[in-house]
Design a protein around this motif. Sequence first.
Motif, PDB file in Angstrom:
ATOM      1  N   GLY A  24       0.946  -1.173   0.016  1.00  0.00           N
ATOM      2  CA  GLY A  24      -0.068  -0.160   0.085  1.00  0.00           C
ATOM      3  C   GLY A  24       0.780   1.187   0.101  1.00  0.00           C
ATOM      4  O   GLY A  24       1.863   1.194  -0.222  1.00  0.00           O
ATOM      5  N   ALA A  25       0.064   2.115   0.348  1.00  0.00           N
ATOM      6  CA  ALA A  25       0.515   3.726   0.591  1.00  0.00           C
ATOM      7  C   ALA A  25       2.215   3.696   1.048  1.00  0.00           C
ATOM      8  O   ALA A  25       2.243   3.151   2.012  1.00  0.00           O
ATOM      9  CB  ALA A  25      -0.305   4.712   1.072  1.00  0.00           C
ATOM     10  N   TRP A  26       3.171   4.402   0.572  1.00  0.00           N
ATOM     11  CA  TRP A  26       4.547   4.644   1.235  1.00  0.00           C
ATOM     12  C   TRP A  26       5.220   3.579   1.116  1.00  0.00           C
ATOM     13  O   TRP A  26       6.685   3.596   1.388  1.00  0.00           O
ATOM     14  CB  TRP A  26       4.196   5.162   2.590  1.00  0.00           C
ATOM     15  N   LEU A  27       4.990   2.391   0.619  1.00  0.00           N
ATOM     16  CA  LEU A  27       5.762   1.083   0.856  1.00  0.00           C
ATOM     17  C   LEU A  27       6.236   0.656  -0.555  1.00  0.00           C
ATOM     18  O   LEU A  27       5.644   0.983  -1.633  1.00  0.00           O
ATOM     19  CB  LEU A  27       5.001  -0.126   1.315  1.00  0.00           C
ATOM     20  N   GLY A  28       7.276  -0.356  -0.555  1.00  0.00           N
ATOM     21  CA  GLY A  28       7.539  -0.718  -1.710  1.00  0.00           C
ATOM     22  C   GLY A  28       7.785  -2.449  -1.821  1.00  0.00           C
ATOM     23  O   GLY A  28       7.105  -2.828  -0.839  1.00  0.00           O
ATOM     24  N   SER A  29       8.528  -3.001  -2.707  1.00  0.00           N
ATOM     25  CA  SER A  29       8.315  -4.528  -2.615  1.00  0.00           C
ATOM     26  C   SER A  29       9.104  -4.933  -1.427  1.00  0.00           C
ATOM     27  O   SER A  29       8.804  -6.119  -1.013  1.00  0.00           O
ATOM     28  CB  SER A  29       9.165  -4.912  -3.796  1.00  0.00           C
ATOM     29  N   TRP A  30       9.797  -4.255  -0.812  1.00  0.00           N
ATOM     30  CA  TRP A  30      10.648  -4.901   0.257  1.00  0.00           C
ATOM     31  C   TRP A  30       9.673  -5.009   1.317  1.00  0.00           C
ATOM     32  O   TRP A  30       9.924  -5.819   2.231  1.00  0.00           O
ATOM     33  CB  TRP A  30      11.495  -3.660   1.095  1.00  0.00           C
ATOM     34  N   ALA A  31       8.467  -4.309   1.503  1.00  0.00           N
ATOM     35  CA  ALA A  31       7.591  -4.701   2.500  1.00  0.00           C
ATOM     36  C   ALA A  31       7.016  -6.211   2.505  1.00  0.00           C
ATOM     37  O   ALA A  31       6.486  -6.781   3.690  1.00  0.00           O
ATOM     38  CB  ALA A  31       6.265  -3.858   2.255  1.00  0.00           C
ATOM     39  N   TRP A  32       7.296  -6.914   1.371  1.00  0.00           N
ATOM     40  CA  TRP A  32       6.834  -8.384   1.557  1.00  0.00           C
ATOM     41  C   TRP A  32       7.929  -9.396   2.089  1.00  0.00           C
ATOM     42  O   TRP A  32       7.587 -10.506   1.630  1.00  0.00           O
ATOM     43  CB  TRP A  32       6.389  -8.676   0.182  1.00  0.00           C
ATOM     44  N   ASP A  33       8.939  -8.830   2.451  1.00  0.00           N
ATOM     45  CA  ASP A  33      10.269  -9.611   2.464  1.00  0.00           C
ATOM     46  C   ASP A  33       9.911 -10.863   3.718  1.00  0.00           C
ATOM     47  O   ASP A  33      10.576 -11.738   3.441  1.00  0.00           O
ATOM     48  CB  ASP A  33      11.328  -8.891   3.394  1.00  0.00           C
ATOM     49  N   GLY A  34       8.926 -10.851   4.485  1.00  0.00           N
ATOM     50  CA  GLY A  34       8.692 -11.730   5.326  1.00  0.00           C
ATOM     51  C   GLY A  34       7.669 -12.758   4.908  1.00  0.00           C
ATOM     52  O   GLY A  34       7.683 -13.775   5.217  1.00  0.00           O
ATOM     53  N   VAL A  35       6.970 -12.450   3.703  1.00  0.00           N
ATOM     54  CA  VAL A  35       6.077 -13.334   2.958  1.00  0.00           C
ATOM     55  C   VAL A  35       6.522 -14.313   1.934  1.00  0.00           C
ATOM     56  O   VAL A  35       6.230 -15.226   1.681  1.00  0.00           O
ATOM     57  CB  VAL A  35       4.816 -12.444   2.621  1.00  0.00           C
ATOM     58  N   ARG A  40       7.507 -18.857  -1.809  1.00  0.00           N
ATOM     59  CA  ARG A  40       8.422 -19.690  -2.688  1.00  0.00           C
ATOM     60  C   ARG A  40       8.741 -21.094  -2.123  1.00  0.00           C
ATOM     61  O   ARG A  40       8.904 -21.915  -2.726  1.00  0.00           O
ATOM     62  CB  ARG A  40       9.668 -18.853  -2.823  1.00  0.00           C
ATOM     63  N   ALA A  41       8.768 -21.222  -0.962  1.00  0.00           N
ATOM     64  CA  ALA A  41       9.005 -22.550  -0.290  1.00  0.00           C
ATOM     65  C   ALA A  41       7.922 -23.614  -0.455  1.00  0.00           C
ATOM     66  O   ALA A  41       8.002 -24.804  -0.662  1.00  0.00           O
ATOM     67  CB  ALA A  41       9.304 -22.383   1.253  1.00  0.00           C
ATOM     68  N   ALA A  42       6.843 -23.077  -0.893  1.00  0.00           N
ATOM     69  CA  ALA A  42       5.486 -24.023  -1.213  1.00  0.00           C
ATOM     70  C   ALA A  42       5.646 -24.196  -2.776  1.00  0.00           C
ATOM     71  O   ALA A  42       4.666 -24.798  -3.223  1.00  0.00           O
ATOM     72  CB  ALA A  42       4.304 -23.196  -0.922  1.00  0.00           C
ATOM     73  N   GLY A  43       6.639 -23.545  -3.586  1.00  0.00           N
ATOM     74  CA  GLY A  43       6.771 -23.998  -4.964  1.00  0.00           C
ATOM     75  C   GLY A  43       6.168 -23.263  -6.051  1.00  0.00           C
ATOM     76  O   GLY A  43       5.911 -23.391  -6.949  1.00  0.00           O
ATOM     77  N   HIS A  44       5.726 -21.733  -5.550  1.00  0.00           N
ATOM     78  CA  HIS A  44       5.193 -21.052  -6.566  1.00  0.00           C
ATOM     79  C   HIS A  44       6.145 -19.618  -6.803  1.00  0.00           C
ATOM     80  O   HIS A  44       7.018 -19.373  -6.160  1.00  0.00           O
ATOM     81  CB  HIS A  44       3.869 -20.283  -5.790  1.00  0.00           C
ATOM     82  N   ALA A 238       1.126 -15.445   4.663  1.00  0.00           N
ATOM     83  CA  ALA A 238       1.518 -16.193   3.649  1.00  0.00           C
ATOM     84  C   ALA A 238       0.597 -17.665   3.397  1.00  0.00           C
ATOM     85  O   ALA A 238       0.147 -18.109   2.472  1.00  0.00           O
ATOM     86  CB  ALA A 238       2.991 -16.618   3.713  1.00  0.00           C
ATOM     87  N   ARG A 239       0.393 -18.120   4.418  1.00  0.00           N
ATOM     88  CA  ARG A 239      -0.512 -19.250   4.561  1.00  0.00           C
ATOM     89  C   ARG A 239      -1.914 -18.906   4.052  1.00  0.00           C
ATOM     90  O   ARG A 239      -2.501 -19.869   3.224  1.00  0.00           O
ATOM     91  CB  ARG A 239      -0.782 -19.987   6.010  1.00  0.00           C
ATOM     92  N   ILE A 240      -2.518 -17.832   4.418  1.00  0.00           N
ATOM     93  CA  ILE A 240      -3.817 -17.355   3.988  1.00  0.00           C
ATOM     94  C   ILE A 240      -3.664 -17.216   2.381  1.00  0.00           C
ATOM     95  O   ILE A 240      -4.714 -17.722   1.765  1.00  0.00           O
ATOM     96  CB  ILE A 240      -4.372 -16.321   4.452  1.00  0.00           C
ATOM     97  N   LEU A 241      -2.588 -16.647   1.956  1.00  0.00           N
ATOM     98  CA  LEU A 241      -2.630 -16.289   0.415  1.00  0.00           C
ATOM     99  C   LEU A 241      -2.420 -17.759  -0.213  1.00  0.00           C
ATOM    100  O   LEU A 241      -2.880 -17.895  -1.294  1.00  0.00           O
ATOM    101  CB  LEU A 241      -1.249 -15.561   0.164  1.00  0.00           C
ATOM    102  N   LEU A 242      -1.825 -18.625   0.271  1.00  0.00           N
ATOM    103  CA  LEU A 242      -1.809 -20.124  -0.398  1.00  0.00           C
ATOM    104  C   LEU A 242      -3.329 -20.731  -0.399  1.00  0.00           C
ATOM    105  O   LEU A 242      -3.451 -21.335  -1.404  1.00  0.00           O
ATOM    106  CB  LEU A 242      -0.786 -20.985   0.429  1.00  0.00           C
ATOM    107  N   ARG A 243      -3.909 -20.645   0.649  1.00  0.00           N
ATOM    108  CA  ARG A 243      -5.215 -21.252   0.590  1.00  0.00           C
ATOM    109  C   ARG A 243      -5.969 -20.318  -0.416  1.00  0.00           C
ATOM    110  O   ARG A 243      -6.932 -20.950  -1.017  1.00  0.00           O
ATOM    111  CB  ARG A 243      -6.023 -21.036   1.836  1.00  0.00           C
ATOM    112  N   CYS A 244      -5.918 -18.974  -0.435  1.00  0.00           N
ATOM    113  CA  CYS A 244      -6.796 -18.382  -1.433  1.00  0.00           C
ATOM    114  C   CYS A 244      -6.279 -18.724  -2.672  1.00  0.00           C
ATOM    115  O   CYS A 244      -7.483 -18.750  -3.761  1.00  0.00           O
ATOM    116  CB  CYS A 244      -6.197 -16.729  -1.148  1.00  0.00           C
ATOM    117  N   ALA A 245      -5.104 -19.004  -3.087  1.00  0.00           N
ATOM    118  CA  ALA A 245      -5.013 -19.318  -4.468  1.00  0.00           C
ATOM    119  C   ALA A 245      -5.366 -20.826  -4.592  1.00  0.00           C
ATOM    120  O   ALA A 245      -5.866 -21.169  -5.801  1.00  0.00           O
ATOM    121  CB  ALA A 245      -3.336 -19.493  -4.511  1.00  0.00           C
TER     122      ALA A 245
END
Length: 248
Positions: A24-35, A40-44, A238-245
């Motif tokens: 969102g506002a003020w942030l860049g790609s770095w904001a997802w470093d923990g996700v 990727r470990a799940a193969g995506h 990340a777990r929620i995003l995997l289930r959403c996918a």
Amino acid sequence: MIRRSLVGPPRYLAAMTEFVLVAGAWLGSWAWDGVVPELRAAGHGVHALTLSGLAEKQGVQAGQQTHVQDIVGEVERLELRDVVLVGHSYSGIPVGQAAERIGDRLAHVVFVDSNVPADGESFLSAWPGGRAMVEASMAANGGFWAPLTEADCHGQGLTEEQVGRLVGGATPHPGATLSEPAVLARPLGGLSATYLKCLLDGAAPADDVAELLKSEHWRLVEMDTGHWPMFSQPRELARILLRCAGAS
């Protein structure tokens, strides 16, 4: 009726999903470093994107349609398919527009505690209660929305270290992206979508989101954390995003 999905252990996919993550506002790609490592470990495939005018792209002129094209252009440049677009906060507005423009490349959209686009409406016109505050900040900062402060992070489930990373990395947000209206060719309710509501930032979705959740194509998922779950609970997000996918 709003459907609430209880999120348990992730259901990993046999096929590879391509996640495109937009903060969102003020942030860049770095904001997802923990996700990113969890996905990727799940193969995506995972593609965290910095929008024009932010983070390492400061100095680039940007309106809202620039941000829409940033997202569409990334998907097309990399020739991605089975795409799950993820938009957090402000970026739900360009992500929602990009979703309808990438056609059959799209598998699902996840709106993370975000705004959603409405045809002809801007971020500011859809937030009358905050418009004066944002416009005052832009007037005082050369047309940019000043970055968030530590005070903005109170009550959002963040540790001192997480607040330091969030505030320390934030950059001014280009004001034209907030005032330019969204352009939608079709109703947003037709998208395959999940809305992720972060409960420390409000117990219920905004009225426009509640209306969209009446669609058979939309689901509601809740997280017991604040507005920046990629910092406060990255593994859970990340777990929620995997289930959403997996539901796409």
